[in-house]
Scaffold this motif. Structure first.
Motif, PDB file in Angstrom:
ATOM      1  N   LEU B  31      -0.671   5.301  -7.652  1.00 42.24           N
ATOM      2  CA  LEU B  31      -0.050   5.003  -6.351  1.00 42.24           C
ATOM      3  C   LEU B  31       1.413   4.641  -6.527  1.00 42.24           C
ATOM      4  N   GLY B  33       3.419   5.688  -8.790  1.00 40.37           N
ATOM      5  CA  GLY B  33       4.162   6.927  -9.053  1.00 40.37           C
ATOM      6  C   GLY B  33       4.543   7.598  -7.741  1.00 40.37           C
ATOM      7  N   ILE B  34       3.574   7.684  -6.855  1.00 43.34           N
ATOM      8  CA  ILE B  34       3.822   8.345  -5.573  1.00 43.34           C
ATOM      9  C   ILE B  34       4.782   7.516  -4.717  1.00 43.34           C
ATOM     10  N   LEU B  35       4.562   6.205  -4.693  1.00 42.14           N
ATOM     11  CA  LEU B  35       5.409   5.344  -3.853  1.00 42.14           C
ATOM     12  C   LEU B  35       6.855   5.322  -4.360  1.00 42.14           C
ATOM     13  N   TRP B  37       8.327   7.655  -5.817  1.00 39.49           N
ATOM     14  CA  TRP B  37       8.905   8.963  -5.506  1.00 39.49           C
ATOM     15  C   TRP B  37       9.274   9.083  -4.013  1.00 39.49           C
TER      16      TRP B  37
END
Lengths: 497, 100, 499
Positions: B31, B33-35, B37
């Motif tokens: 999560l 990593g996605i946040l 980004w």
């Protein structure tokens, strides 16, 4: 299998429709040939369930109509594959999830009903990424779909793309002449590109969303996947149309796209967005993009440079908006009214929810629900969701401005060709980047299409994408046709299944 | 902004997805990593920009106040409504007992 | 002088601050987002569409009538009507909420600020007229219903109500006593019923209130409030406030603090308690419903809404006083309920037409009849009366006979009794049952001549200035006429003859 069967399964929508109408063969012969091809292709895992009887019944109805001299419909006698995101009455509809395993709708989605009304039949329900969340068809509860394509000299199982990967695999493998797809952030175009077939996502609102398992409501659009532009035009005409049951449905007549097809692009301007020259894009993709420009120039179009400055931000905006909507859309899967129920001993209602959803959703779905829940939660709404919707406005504005200078936009569909199954599973972000070229048109609700351009050095297909103005599917189809005629894409996967 | 295990546990609970310790641990870096980004959206100057409401120019249509006007969205089909229910009894959906 | 409502605590006086969120079911045939019927009392889950059961792929399409009724209601409370509004999703998990979210309006409600007047009522402890601010009205879906007592280990879910349109009418925290809150709910109910946007039937759950209560020392900042959910009568609303205010004062005076929480009212004990099931549902993750576009109202639509508004309670009451000359009491009584003024206005029109006088000339007579005489007769008859016989036509003809002096007030009642029991024509009853006053001067003159002849002494006294004796002669004459003489005629002849 009768001798003609192999020949029949090589035919597309138009040829089958015209052949049945002209009496060259019966609809039943076609349905039997495809049913047999489907039965042989279990190794692709393209179908979650097959429905040979549905295909035969529809075929018999068409043959009976022909005997009586009645109109056979736009898709008369054409058996198709139905992505298992469309609710089909009396036929299990799962969205490739465990939570909906065994769910048998008492209703028919508007799009599938439109297709049956047009004389099509159903070969089966096609596999997909679970709840249409994925770009490789590796998130299905019912197993990966294997692409019929393989790298030259390799037996590695390749991805058919996603989420409409069962659709792309079936059409490429000639076990279905066409299939339905849905596109939320590239789910028609990316698998079409990976599988060397054609697929179009129409303008948001053209195809009713009623009866389609929702992923992200403001983005979801159904569209056809087939092997030619003509076939897509025919099938889209059958699928589209105003639906009073969908408040976002466009109240517009369905144009005669097939009749309007023309590869003459004189006086048309095709925009090349400079921001799509991204790092990490495959050299061969860039080369095919150049080739695409030449083809369109050859068809009479003027090629112009355009700018879509917010391209870079489209993908991150998408990965806020889509999970946010999904987190809410998937709240209904709670084990109360249908689908899986996991009720541990002594569990209360809320425990039942948590257990059912833990058991019923796959990892990628959970990941996106958590992201979506987080970005909507108290204190984060403005920073994430609202900001993303503002960026979406800017992305949309970029297109509107670009369309002041051009009639359609040409871009690659994907930054790479297909990849081996399992190769991108370590990092969700790398997987998400597959849709970097597809997502901007989704955010802006624009019609967009992928047509096969060529194969790369590994013998894998590459697609080119055309994005059009709102409601201008005709312009998109026409530019696609111009490419199709010049690309002369005849490569097909060698049968290994 | 990044999330820790406790935050992930809170979100999972809000989303009604039961997660064990191991799964929570695994989700944290994914999560984040996605946040991290999507954080880049903060760079975009959105002053004066309205959030997207209708992706394609269109107006909300209202329907007439008619009962069962369209068969597919009509009432009076209890059997269909209950057909897929894990626990349907006496015309109701059954759920574990709720204390209000 | 009415005293201000205060809780007497150990540390002094406390003021109560009240805000109400009233959920009113919008009068419509079909649900807010589906075609299923809204009729009350159907078998479980028989009025549930695939949309209401939140089957996969189902979509909402709004019902124009629900929007129209919300707009008309907004206009009736003089509120800002927002030409642009949106539906938002309020996300939480509960068994009565099939979608896992309620479609509501948070960010852009359809109706903005408005107001409502509650009238001074000394008996109830409201010293003077008071304007209560209304924050907003928004449209939303109702939830289904849970039944807990049908099975030992299960609760049962009925989705018949799921998706029925509600208006949530949110007041400002402007009320300061249970009486004011009660008056507010009654007045709001009256307006909704006038407008026709809600039937106001609290027993069937057509109107429920969430009651927000806090206490503070007069002049201080607002205290922390509690919200007691789904209170379904005016009396209960007042009980909740009474109980909560006292409970909060006790907690605070014992050094505690008030939790901002959701509570449940128990009508059997008159108390409230913390609601367990909603404890962790604070984070509703509202966002615009992507299945629905923004709602944009056209001028033409708004004009139709305005043009279709009836005369509202305040205006009607004022008109009854100024144009019809009714007393404030009668005006208020007659305008409180839709049925009351409806019956009154029908009877008034029929009576005026029958008599041939303007409405204003007969309004007081009709009002007295409608408010006291007629209900009195009806009540005294009990089951013997057939309410179907209480037609405006019949009552108007009784009132007309009375106006013309053909019958007395007593005869009017007697005739009405017979009419209610039998449905016979009032004029025919008056004729055949001998229920008419005698205005025949010949008969009256003869009777009076007899009385004068037999009471020479009294005549002498009267003529000598003992005016009071006039009543004696009237009484004697009426007695002789068996009560059926027209008093006006009797008076006139007596005056003439006695000189």
């Amino acid at each position: 299998m009768p001798k003609t069967a192999n020949k029949l399964t090589n035919l597309g929508v138009k040829d089958i429709r015209d052949g049945v109408a002209g009496g060259d063969f019966t609809a039943r012969e076609v349905a039997e040939a495809f049913n047999a091809a489907v039965a042989e292709a279990a190794a692709l895992n393209a179908f979650i369930i097959t429905t040979p009887d549905h295909a035969l019944a529809a075929a018999d109805a068409v043959d009976a109509k022909r005997a009586k001299g009645e109109d056979l419909g736009k898709m008369g006698g054409v058996p198709i594959g139905m992505k298992d995101l469309f609710a089909t009455r009396g036929v299990q509809t799962t969205a490739a999830s465990h939570i909906l395993e065994g769910f048998t709708p008492q209703y028919e989605s508007t799009v599938s009903q439109n297709l049956w009304d047009a004389g099509a039949g159903m070969l089966g329900k096609l596999n997909l990424d679970q709840f249409a969340m994925g770009s490789s068809n590796e998130t299905s509860y019912f197993g990966n779909v294997n692409s019929p394509w393989r790298k030259e000299g390799s037996n590695a199982a390749m991805s058919p793309g996603g989420s409409s990967g069962g659709s792309s695999a079936a059409v490429a493998a000639r076990i279905a002449p066409a299939a339905t797809g849905t596109d939320t952030g590239g789910s028609i175009r990316q698998p079409a590109a990976f599988a060397g077939i054609t697929g179009i996502k129409p303008t948001y609102g053209r195809c009713s969303r009623w009866g389609v398992v929702a992923f992200a409501s403001s983005l979801d659009q159904a569209g056809p996947m087939a092997r030619t532009v003509e076939d897509c035009a025919i099938m889209l005409e059958a699928m589209a149309g105003f639906d009073p049951k969908d408040a976002t449905s466009l109240k517009m007549d369905v144009p005669a796209w097939e009749a309007g097809l023309s590869a003459d692009l004189k006086d048309k301007r095709i925009g090349i967005p400079r921001e799509y020259r991204m790092e990490g894009t495959d050299e061969e993709i860039l080369k095919s993009w150049e080739q695409g420009k030449e083809w369109l120039r050859d068809a009479g179009a003027e090629i112009v440079d355009v700018s879509l400055p917010h391209t870079k931000y489209a993908l991150p905006a998408y990965y806020i908006v889509a999970p946010a909507e999904a987190s809410s859309n998937l709240a209904r899967y709670d084990g109360v009214r249908y689908g899986l129920r996991d009720l541990p001993d002594g569990a209360g209602l809320q425990d039942m929810y948590a257990a059912t959803r833990a058991e019923g959703f796959g990892d990628e779905v959970k990941r996106r629900i958590l992201i979506g829940t987080y970005v909507l939660s108290a204190g984060f709404y403005d920073a994430y969701y609202n900001q993303a919707q503002k960026v979406r406005t800017l992305v949309s504005r970029d297109f509107a401005e670009a369309f002041g200078q051009c009639d359609a936009i040409l871009a690659p569909t994907t930054p790479t060709a297909s990849f081996p199954l399992g190769s991108l599973n370590d990092d969700p972000l790398t997987m998400y980047l597959n849709d970097v070229f597809a997502v901007p048109a989704s955010l802006a609700g624009l019609p967009a299409m992928s047509v096969p351009a060529t194969v790369n050095a590994d013998g894998l297909p590459l697609g080119l994408q055309i994005v059009g103005k709102p409601f201008d599917e005709q312009g998109v189809l026409n530019a696609g046709l111009a490419i199709q005629q010049r690309a002369n894409f005849t490569a097909k996967p060698e049968k290994w299944w | 902004m990044s999330v820790d295990k406790a935050t992930v546990a809170k979100i999972a609970s809000l989303a009604r997805i039961k997660m064990g310790d191991e799964e929570l641990e695994r989700m944290v870096p994914e999560l984040n990593g996605i946040l991290d980004w999507v954080e880049q959206l903060g760079e975009v100057d959105c002053s004066g920009v309205e959030p997207m409401t209708a992706v394609i120019e269109n107006h909300l249509r209202l329907r007439d106040d008619v009962v069962d006007a369209i068969p597919e969205t009509a009432g009076g089909r209890r059997e269909d409504v209950l057909a897929n229910a894990p626990a349907a009894e006496h015309g109701f959906f059954g759920v574990p007992k709720v204390i209000e | 002088m009415v005293s201000t409502y205060r809780i007497q605590g150990a540390t002094g006086e406390w003021e109560v601050v009240i805000g109400l969120e009233v959920h009113a079911q919008v009068t419509s045939k079909a649900k807010l987002f589906s075609g299923a019927s809204t009729a009350f009392g159907a078998e479980p889950n028989t009025q549930v569409s695939l949309v209401d059961a939140a089957m996969p792929g189902m979509l909402p399409v709004p019902n124009a009538e629900c929007i129209r009724q919300a707009v008309r209601t907004g206009m009736a409370i003089e509120a800002q009507i927002n030409k642009y509004s949106r539906f938002d999703r309020k996300n939480y998990f509960y068994a009565d909420l099939p979608q896992g979210y309620q479609i509501s309006q948070l960010y852009h409600p359809i109706v903005g600020e408005g107001q409502l007047l509650i009238e001074a009522d000394e008996k109830a402890g409201i010293a003077e007229d008071k304007v209560i601010g209304i924050e907003r009205i928004h449209v939303e879906q109702d939830a289904g219903k849970l039944m807990h007592d049908q099975h030992p280990t299960m609760s049962y879910v009925d989705l018949n109500r799921s998706g029925v349109a509600l208006m949530e009418i949110v007041s400002k925290p402007d009320m300061r006593s249970p009486a004011e809150a009660g008056a507010y709910v009654r007045k709001l109910r009256s307006i909704l019923r006038y407008v026709g946007s809600c039937d106001g039937n609290m027993e069937e759950g057509s109107m429920r209130a969430d009651v927000n209560v806090s206490v503070r020392k007069p002049g201080e900042e607002f205290g922390t409030r509690t919200e007691t959910k789904n209170v379904n009568s005016v009396r209960f609303v007042m009980q909740v406030i009474e109980y909560e205010a006292n409970r909060q004062v006790d907690v605070l005076e014992n050094g505690g603090t008030i939790d901002q929480e959701t509570r449940l009212f128990d009508p059997n004990t008159g108390t409230t308690r913390t609601m367990r099931s909603k404890e962790d549902a604070h984070d509703y993750r509202y966002f615009p419903d992507p299945d629905l576009l923004p709602l944009e109202l056209e001028d033409e639509f708004l004009e139709e809404c305005r043009a279709s508004l009836p005369e509202l309670p305040d205006a009607k009451r004022a008109r009854y006083e100024t144009e019809l000359g009714l007393t404030p009491y009668n005006a208020r009584e007659l305008t409180a309920e839709v049925e009351t003024f409806g019956r009154f206005e029908t009877l008034l029109a029929a009576t005026a037409a029958k008599i041939g006088k303007p409405e204003a000339k007969v309004a007081t007579q009709v009002a007295n009849w409608a408010l006291s005489v007629a209900p009195g007769v009806m009540k005294s008859l009990g089951d013997e009366a057939d309410p179907a016989n209480a037609t405006a036509e019949a009552q108007a003809s009784i009132l007309a006979m009375q106006d013309k002096g053909e019958i007395s007030g007593g005869q009017a009642k007697e005739i009405y009794e017979i009419v209610l029991k039998t449905g016979r024509d009032p004029e025919e009853v008056a004729d055949t049952e001998g229920l008419k006053q005698v205005s025949d001067t010949g008969a009256i003159e003869a009777a009076i001549d007899d009385i004068i002849a037999n009471n020479a002494d009294k005549v002498e006294e009267y003529r000598g200035g003992k005016d009071k004796l006039f009543g004696f002669f009237v009484g004697q004459t009426m007695k002789a006429m068996q009560g059926k003489a027209n008093p006006a005629v009797v008076n006139q002849i007596l005056k003439d003859k006695l000189g």
